[in-house]
Design a protein around this motif. Structure first.
Motif, PDB file in Angstrom:
ATOM      1  N   PRO A   1       0.843  -1.204   0.000  1.00 56.67           N
ATOM      2  CA  PRO A   1       0.000   0.000   0.000  1.00 56.67           C
ATOM      3  C   PRO A   1       0.876   1.251   0.000  1.00 56.67           C
TER       4      PRO A   1
ATOM      5  N   PRO B   1      -3.898   1.311  -3.298  1.00 59.81           N
ATOM      6  CA  PRO B   1      -3.804  -0.019  -2.685  1.00 59.81           C
ATOM      7  C   PRO B   1      -2.563  -0.790  -3.094  1.00 59.81           C
ATOM      8  N   ASN B   2      -1.994  -0.438  -4.260  1.00 66.13           N
ATOM      9  CA  ASN B   2      -0.826  -1.172  -4.747  1.00 66.13           C
ATOM     10  C   ASN B   2      -0.118  -0.362  -5.828  1.00 66.13           C
TER      11      ASN B   2
END
Length: 609
Positions: free
Chosen positions: A146, A176-177
């Motif tokens: 994250p 998130p990524n």
């Protein structure tokens, strides 16, 4: 004793994942924005290897060529969690290796950005326009970590943040990524903003328009209203909007003198840029908005398997860009009359330009539509210094694919009582909503299902997609009272060379095309035409006069210079190849009720149905 050891081991087992938890934190500041610089830090926590490999991307989502963003990164330094300076080793032109850290490492660097568009970064005293692969370094092994990004806006700048990143607090946002982060362009400026909510399948979805521009509030409001119409028409094609990850889709616009014309799709946002002001170029800018918004379904979710996952360190190649980009181009244009922004004649004129390009270019002699798609790494904003022969060998998969979309739409309507809308809806149900990447076989099978004719679908993919054939457009367009015809029948022509008229002769500015008389006569780029048919050619009117006095098939002499040497040849003139698409009612032909009904069903609003 045993209890204490067990307790200690349990504590270590619980603590270890917390200590090793990966996270990436970025901070961006702009103390020297007037000179196009940003100061950036990136902290990587939970490092699990003995060497941290830090990379700058070489490609960008929505682009297929290499761009080498590392060329704009300098003053690279590294430190550990205690502030101790670490050694930075430049392993490759776009990779820095770091060792000696304890638990985490912070990389700091200066970024230069002076090209505001959908691919690069543009920074000045008015804004920071940031495409993330051109802005942020990343590290090997942190793909799923994250990320938090804090934008430290200049004091008294009034800059706001437009992005598809998730808002956390203040000017801090998260992803998130890694893939989502790289897919999230951001505009920091004092932009205008408008938003509205669409009630869609029981869910509320927010559409946001942010625009950094020099126009008036009234022009912005007009732009927003027309964007609403575009959103409504494209929603009607699929029957619903996508489920945006954070409930919001953002148009990130920058129409400033220092911007470069572009549009770039992303999962929950799009970048649209132009140097032209709203007052001068709104219709063209809205056409880009239309194209990019359609991508929210087609390519962001209805996605070719060959682009999964996106590779940020290499060129990305796909055999399906004729649909991903080409069909998006078709709908980007089609949405304009459907939303009432353009009339039928303007749309027909646009079709004529596209058909001229696709039908008259010789590229189909060299590559199929699939192979044109696979040329993307060489043409999609790719940079090169050597001359290429693409005017002979290449046709853009955008336009070529768009004209295949036109042919399929008109054929489905004529033969199967279906439309290309039905095909796109079917792809959405099977591959978009499920986010299951498709193959060419999947596309062919779906066309067979929609049309109910497997043999025809096989022919389309064999002859038009994997081959280089195209259907006869004239009878297809005639259904709507559109006549495809020669624009200048009986007029003599040299073909389609680029010419620059000077007092010393006429310079051929572009490579000549193999189908042109001038190519067949042996002339090429850089040659200077002195005389044609015995007449000196130094003005456009000189050329027009010579051609007017001849007819197609005439053989006339030409003299020209090449690298200081005078040469002579003969040219066999051809008929002017240009095509036009005329509305029946404008050329004295009857527009029957059936034709009008067909045209309305094709070009009329779907949002009102």
């Amino acid at each position: 004793m045993h209890f204490r050891i067990y307790t200690l081991l349990t504590a270590l087992l619980i603590a270890t994942p917390l200590l090793a938890q990966q996270k990436v934190t970025y901070n961006l500041s702009f103390p020297n924005a007037v000179h196009h610089e940003a100061e950036i830090s990136a902290t990587f926590s939970g490092i699990e290897t003995d060497t941290l490999k830090v990379l700058m991307s070489r490609s960008s989502p929505g682009r297929y060529a290499l761009h080498e963003f590392a060329k704009n990164v300098y003053n690279v330094k590294a430190s550990d969690a205690q502030g101790k300076q670490l050694k930075v080793w430049k392993a490759t032109p776009h990779q820095w290796n770091i060792v000696g850290y304890k638990g985490s490492a912070t990389i700091t660097y200066t970024l230069f950005g002076d090209h505001a568009d959908g691919t690069y970064a543009g920074i000045d005293e008015t804004h920071a326009h940031l495409n993330m692969p051109a802005t942020l370094v990343h590290a090997v092994g942190f793909d799923k970590a994250p990320t938090q990004v804090t934008f430290n806006t200049p004091h008294n700048s009034n800059w706001k943040v437009a992005t598809q990143l998730k808002h956390e607090q203040g000017t801090t946002y998260s992803a998130p990524n890694f893939q989502y982060l790289m897919d999230s362009p951001t505009e920091l400026s004092n932009f205008d903003i408008a938003e509205w909510t669409v009630r869609d399948k029981g869910k509320e979805k927010t559409i946001q328009v942010t625009l950094h521009h020099t126009g008036t509030k009234e022009q912005f409001n007009d732009y927003v209203q027309k964007t609403k119409q575009i959103v409504a028409e494209q929603r009607a094609v699929f029957g619903e909007l996508p489920d945006y990850d954070f409930g919001r889709y953002t148009f990130i616009g920058c129409y400033m003198p220092q911007a470069n014309g572009d549009g770039m799709e992303h999962r929950n946002s799009t970048i649209v840029t132009s140097s032209q002001p709203l007052a001068k170029a709104m219709t063209g800018q809205l056409n880009t908005v239309s194209h990019e918004f359609f991508h929210a379904w087609n390519v962001e979710r209805i996605r070719p398997k060959s682009l999964e996952p996106f590779n940020f360190q290499d060129a990305n190649i796909s055999e399906a860009l004729w649909l991903a980009e080409g069909f998006t181009s078709y709908y980007g244009d089609l949405t304009m009359p459907r939303s009432g922004i353009q009339n039928a004649k303007t749309y027909a004129d646009g079709l004529a330009g596209d058909l001229n390009y696709v039908l008259l270019s010789p590229g189909r002699q060299y590559h199929s539509l699939v192979e044109m798609s696979q040329q993307a790494p060489f043409v999609d904003a790719a940079r090169s210094v050597d001359q290429v022969n693409r005017h002979n060998t290449f046709i853009s998969y955008y336009t070529y694919g768009s004209m295949l979309g036109l042919a399929l739409d008109l054929t489905l309507r004529k033969e199967y009582n279906k439309t290309l809308d039905d095909y796109m809806k079917a792809l959405w149900r099977k591959y978009g909503k499920t986010e299951k990447p498709y193959t060419l076989t999947d596309l062919q099978e779906t066309l067979a299902e929609v049309s109910g004719n497997e043999a025809w679908a096989t022919k389309v993919f064999t002859n038009y997609v994997n081959g280089s054939e195209l259907p006869d457009y004239a009878p297809l367009l005639a259904q709507a009272g559109f006549e495809l015809r020669k624009a200048k029948p009986g007029t003599a022509s040299l073909g389609l060379p680029g010419l620059e008229f000077t007092k010393n002769g006429t310079l051929i500015t572009n490579g000549t095309t193999i189908t042109d008389p001038i190519y067949k006569a042996g002339l090429d780029r850089g040659d200077v035409i002195l005389t044609l048919g015995g007449k000196k050619i130094s003005k456009e009117k000189d050329l027009e006069k010579v051609l007017k006095n001849h007819k197609p098939g005439d053989v006339i002499p030409v003299s020209y210079t090449r690298r200081g040497t005078t040469k002579t040849a003969t040219i066999t003139l051809t008929e002017a190849p240009y095509l036009e698409v005329a509305l029946y009612e404008n050329i004295g032909k009857e527009l029957t009720p059936a034709m009008q009904q067909f045209r309305n069903a094709w070009l009329g609003s779907k949002a009102k149905e």
